[in-house]
Design an enzyme around this catalytic site. Structure first.
Site, PDB file in Angstrom:
ATOM      1  CB  CYS A  62      -1.060  -0.008   1.083  1.00  0.00           C
ATOM      2  SG  CYS A  62      -2.304   1.087   0.782  1.00  0.00           S
ATOM      3  CG  HIS A  98      -3.314  -3.537   3.179  1.00  0.00           C
ATOM      4  ND1 HIS A  98      -2.145  -3.162   4.103  1.00  0.00           N
ATOM      5  CD2 HIS A  98      -3.813  -2.603   2.749  1.00  0.00           C
ATOM      6  CE1 HIS A  98      -2.083  -1.753   4.136  1.00  0.00           C
ATOM      7  NE2 HIS A  98      -3.206  -1.307   3.213  1.00  0.00           N
ATOM      8  CD  GLU A 144      -0.830  -6.506   4.871  1.00  0.00           C
ATOM      9  OE1 GLU A 144      -0.416  -6.653   3.815  1.00  0.00           O
ATOM     10  OE2 GLU A 144      -1.142  -5.202   5.271  1.00  0.00           O
TER      11      GLU A 144
HETATM   12  N1  GLN Z   1      -1.702   6.710   3.050  1.00  0.00           N
HETATM   13  C1  GLN Z   1      -1.967   6.088   1.980  1.00  0.00           C
HETATM   14  C2  GLN Z   1      -3.398   6.047   1.296  1.00  0.00           C
HETATM   15  O1  GLN Z   1      -4.293   6.424   1.823  1.00  0.00           O
HETATM   16  C3  GLN Z   1      -1.665   4.640   2.135  1.00  0.00           C
HETATM   17  C4  GLN Z   1      -2.569   3.921   3.017  1.00  0.00           C
HETATM   18  C5  GLN Z   1      -1.869   2.684   3.666  1.00  0.00           C
HETATM   19  O2  GLN Z   1      -0.915   2.192   3.395  1.00  0.00           O
HETATM   20  N2  GLN Z   1      -2.948   1.877   3.999  1.00  0.00           N
HETATM   21  O3  GLN Z   1      -3.565   5.987   0.296  1.00  0.00           O
END
Ligand code: GLN
Length: 543
Positions: free
Chosen positions: A383, A508, A510
């Site tokens: 992400c 994600h 995970e």
């Molecule tokens: N801050 C970034 C966004 O909002 C990544 C978010 C995250 O890593 N879950 O897109």
């Protein structure tokens, strides 16, 4: 009639109530019963999405886009089944619904009151989940005696009154301290927790005694006498080396069968623990050890480090480590220390940049990505990790003055920018791009080989994305956009060709890893790290 098991904490929190709940759910599932689990969080937030990760740990994301306490993740990993956002109940949700109903006129002519309306709304939600299951486990967050737990304990007792004691069971998960100056296990805090529970009209059917050591017979008998609970229902749950051993530990104590007896139920099949045992024993006897740097920022609270902010990443690494029969040593690196030049990546076989928000430590993360890219160290970006990998590549390969507008809204090249649908959002709660989304994987890419499929669903939680205006510049300079959203607009996966393993995802993965079904992407990353270590060893031999 469906059955309900309430799991309540005693003495202190953080003793493994969530793991105990997940373990009991796993046992009952092995008995062939259809199980669901609810987590009650007595805070006024409507969900965990707006909480501080250093205080509450990571935010768990469900398939349907719920942002929930990490305990739900533990349940999913043990049960091997996705749970919904309706498996989470908070005080905030209850009051929000009640006030909305009142404004709509659902209670016209009535005084809406704490009793009975609050417990009725709680029961309604619990029974809704109960409709499609044999047993619902309900873990009440915090410990008995917390002011904020009272309505939930009241609702539990009220449910018992509605449907009869033979359909409801109560388990108190308590803590048995061993004060160092006397070196003796004390039962008194548990006796007091039982007393507190009784003040709420609840007599626990089982006491699970968590502690550093097993509960001896003398203390079991003492608890039996002082609490009027048969010793057979007082279960010792001492610390073990892996949380995945706990279902086996509880099975040895016959907790599952005893529970079914209190609920007038019978097993539907004999459990088969072999696959579970095989997976654990792989992790207990690793053939090799590798080092991975996990570069984060939610690590410090006061004098302590809270790794719970990255719990699912940690679990996914460990799941894939046991799958590959190796041990992974995770080096938790605070990205701010990289910025200060205090970190050296020597001996590190892989680098992970997990999810994150805001500007703190960002340059340190970008430095770590640069190091991985230039030194052929396996890299996995999750992400925020993908977004910063794109920033790094744009700056150092495409030679652009680039950043994410989350960090620098005025930057010349906004290679990471806010998602279109996010631009006019005013409310922060539950409004990110959340939950499961499909990615189409490109032919002849590593990611397609890893997932062995043309498409994959992973869970998301973000507001920013790779700016579509820069797709072609990035590709021209050698970044492979290996997975895209079905409309081709959003970058879901990136990779580099001439690198042993440089892959990042906007998702994600995970959140979909478990002991029995580890994430294919983490499996491949761990394998690449092992390969990196073997190459290094060969190099050292040759020198
Ligand atoms: N801050 C970034 C966004 O909002 C990544 C978010 C995250 O890593 N879950 O897109």
């Amino acid at each position: 009639m469906e059955k309900y098991i309430f799991i309540i904490g005693g003495v202190i929190s953080g003793v493994g109530k969530g793991v105990a709940t997940a373990s009991i759910a796993k046992i009952l599932k092995e008995y062939g019963l259809n199980i669901s689990v609810i987590k009650i969080d007595p805070y006024i937030n409507c969900d965990a999405g707006t909480l501080r990760p250093t205080e509450h740990g990571e935010v768990w994301v469900t398939e349907d886009g719920g942002e929930i306490d990490q305990d739900l993740g533990t349940y999913e990993r043990f049960l091997e089944k996705p749970l919904s956002k309706s498996n989470s109940i908070t005080t905030g949700q209850i009051y929000k619904t009640l006030i909305e109903k009142e404004r709509k006129g659902d209670f016209l002519g009535e005084t809406v009151q704490y009793i009975p309306h609050v417990p009725e709304e709680i029961k309604l939600r619990i029974r809704e989940i109960g409709k499609n299951h044999d047993i619902v486990l309900i873990e009440i967050g915090g410990t008995v005696g917390d002011y904020e737990n009272i309505p939930f304990l009241f609702a539990a007792k009220s449910l018992e009154n509605d449907i009869g004691k033979e359909n409801v069971s109560y388990i108190l998960v308590s803590y048995m301290p061993i004060p160092s100056h006397i070196d003796e296990m004390k039962t008194k805090p548990t006796q007091l927790a039982i007393k507190l529970l009784r003040e709420n009209g609840i007599q626990p059917d089982f006491i699970l005694c968590r502690g550093k050591k097993a509960l001896d017979n003398v203390r079991k008998k003492k608890l039996e006498k002082y609490s009027n609970i048969n010793a057979e229902y007082i279960i010792s749950v001492p610390d073990v080396s892996s949380i995945y051993i706990i279902p086996l530990q509880l099975e040895k104590e016959n907790l599952g069968e005893k529970l079914l007896k209190t609920l007038n139920l019978k097993k539907k099949k004999e459990p088969n623990w072999q696959p579970w045992i095989n997976a654990i024993s792989k992790s207990q006897n690793p053939s090799k050890e590798i080092n991975i740097a996990l570069v984060g920022k939610y690590l410090d609270i006061g004098e302590f480090q809270l790794k719970d902010s990255y719990l699912s990443v940690n679990e996914a690494i460990n799941n894939s480590a046991s799958f590959n029969n190796i041990k992974v040593k995770i080096n938790w690196l605070d990205s701010k220390n990289i910025e200060k030049g205090l970190v050296d990546f020597k001996g590190c076989n892989g680098i992970i940049i997990p999810g994150g928000f805001g500007n703190s430590g960002v340059e340190g993360k970008i430095q770590a990505i640069k190091y991985a890219r230039e030194n052929n160290i396996p890299f996995l970006g999750l992400c925020f990790g993908l977004q910063l990998a794109v920033v790094e590549f744009s700056r150092n390969v495409c030679k652009l003055n680039a950043h994410s507008t989350e960090i620098d809204p005025e930057v010349e090249h906004n290679v990471i920018d806010i998602l279109d649908e996010q631009r006019n959002i005013k409310e922060k709660g539950a409004t990110m791009r959340l939950g499961s989304y499909k990615a189409i994987l490109k032919d002849n890419t590593k990611i397609k080989e890893i997932y062995n499929s043309n498409e994959v669903y992973e869970r998301h939680r973000h507001r920013y994305e790779v700016n579509p205006k820069y797709h072609s510049i990035l590709e021209k300079n050698g970044l492979i956009l290996s997975g895209l959203s079905p409309n081709g607009k959003l970058v879901e996966f990136i990779e580099l060709e001439n690198h042993p393993f440089f892959i990042a995802t906007q998702a994600h993965p995970e959140f979909k890893s478990s002991l029995l079904n580890p994430s294919p992407l983490f499996n491949a990353f761990i394998k690449a790290c092992l390969f990196n270590q073997e190459i290094e060893k060969e190099l050292i031999k040759e020198l």
